[in-house]
Scaffold this active site. Structure first.
Site, PDB file in Angstrom:
ATOM      1  N   GLU A  46      -7.643  -4.698  -0.626  1.00 10.82           N
ATOM      2  CA  GLU A  46      -8.115  -5.367  -1.836  1.00 10.82           C
ATOM      3  C   GLU A  46      -8.310  -6.870  -1.631  1.00 10.82           C
ATOM      4  OE1 GLU A  46      -5.019  -4.554  -4.551  1.00 10.82           O
ATOM      5  OE2 GLU A  46      -5.381  -2.396  -4.597  1.00 10.82           O
ATOM      6  N   HIS A  61       0.851  -1.192   0.000  1.00 12.58           N
ATOM      7  CA  HIS A  61       0.000   0.000   0.000  1.00 12.58           C
ATOM      8  C   HIS A  61       0.883   1.237   0.000  1.00 12.58           C
ATOM      9  CE1 HIS A  61      -2.991   2.983   1.349  1.00 12.58           C
ATOM     10  NE2 HIS A  61      -3.879   2.171   0.834  1.00 12.58           N
TER      11      HIS A  61
END
Length: 357
Positions: A299, A244
């Site tokens: 995700e 991320h």
């Protein structure tokens, strides 16, 4: 100068704080742990909108239900041209039909629209007739009913509520920044939301969860995980669901969504398989990239949850927009309250005109 505006402060906000070092998300003074699985989407909207929409109805659930019924009229604009597009492009086109404005009625229609239009587009692309909203239901329960044509269980509605709350706001991400830039021009809330959804559809932002399902399906079973992941990394491919831009530790949203998947008993075997893939991926990433903090992000379990709720992977970004639209609308009004047009500078590095002889 910072490429990608890394480290540049572009806004002061009361809406959310992303602490990448501690792996913590705070939304209006409350941690994600306090909100996810404990708060309905309508309650979260009220929290985000507080102070920005002073005329927000007390019965927000009922008002949002009526807004769903109102925007359903735009579903009649679905035609073969739109149905040939991806779901997020079709939803964006339908949302562009909504009038611009800065009032609470416009905000409610924009909150309602992604759920109504996503369900209608998914059904129409499958050759099924759209299902009209039921204003008496919660937003999450009605979304699933419109999608599948049958009532959702409480566990399913709670799981979708958890997802919508979890992704509702996340600092000054790309789509939220895009929405604030457009809002700063006083173009209107619809224009700001269209900017947000356009940014969200990119594969480096909200367009990413779908490939997680492709990865899991390609791996097939836990015994194949290591070889498949090592092969993907050797080919220089990005491992979807890991790493991320902000978080240097595990994304707190991943655990909130993992818990929500567990509420759906029918997915037990799938989540156990996903956990095995996750463990293999994290071990390999630490071996191959020891200097890079790559951990599970939102995700990975988003994909598992939305798959379990019967959303097709092609529509995952649309469901992301269902939740994030609340944040876009709150940020748009916060930007308007400041009243400042966003106008950064650039550094010209092109050629200069030649001097006259």
């Amino acid at each position: 100068m910072s490429d990608g505006l890394e480290g540049v402060v572009a806004a002061h906000t009361v809406l959310s704080e992303v602490d990448g070092q501690a792996g913590r998300l705070i939304i209006r003074g409350r941690s994600l742990d306090e909100l996810a699985g404990r708060t309905a989407f309508e309650q979260l909207v009220a929290l985000l909108f507080e102070g920005f929409y002073p005329d927000l109805p007390d019965d927000l659930r009922g008002a949002l239900g009526r807004a769903r019924a109102e925007v359903f009229a735009e579903v009649a604009a679905l035609d073969t041209g739109l149905l040939d597009r991806t779901p997020v492009e079709a939803v964006r086109a339908l949302m562009a039909r909504l009038a611009d404005g800065d009032d609470v009625e416009t905000a409610l229609r924009l909150l309602a629209a992604p759920a109504v239009f996503t369900a209608a587009v998914v059904r129409a692309q499958a050759g099924e007739a759209p299902v009209a909203p039921d204003p008496a239901l919660s937003h999450a329960a009605d979304t699933l009913r419109m999608l599948r044509g049958a009532p959702a269980t409480k566990a399913e509605a709670d799981a979708l509520d958890t997802y919508l709350v979890t992704v509702s706001d996340h600092g000054l991400n790309a789509s939220t920044f895009a929405a604030r830039v457009v809002a700063s021009t006083r173009a209107g809330l619809t224009s700001a939301v269209l900017a947000g959804i356009s940014a969200l559809k990119g594969p480096l932002h909200g367009g990413a969860p779908g490939p997680v399902i492709e990865m899991l399906d390609a791996i097939g079973e836990p015994a194949n995980a290591r070889a498949w992941i090592e092969g993907a990394l050797a080919r220089g491919e990005r491992l979807m669901g890991f790493g991320h831009r902000i978080y240097r530790v595990r994304d707190p949203r991943a655990d909130a969504l993992k818990q929500a998947v567990r509420w759906l008993d029918a997915r037990q075997g799938r989540i156990e398989f996903a956990e095995a893939v996750e463990a293999a991926a994290l071990a390999i990433l630490r071996e191959k990239k020891p200097d890079r903090p790559l951990d599970t992000n939102v995700e990975f379990y988003t994909a598992l949850l939305l798959e379990a709720l019967q959303f097709p992977p092609s529509a995952f970004t649309c469901v992301f927009a269902m939740g994030r639209v609340a944040g876009w609308l709150a940020h748009a009004r916060e930007q308007l309250a400041g009243g400042r047009l966003i106008r950064p500078q650039s550094v010209y590095v092109g050629p200069m005109p030649k001097k006259a002889a």
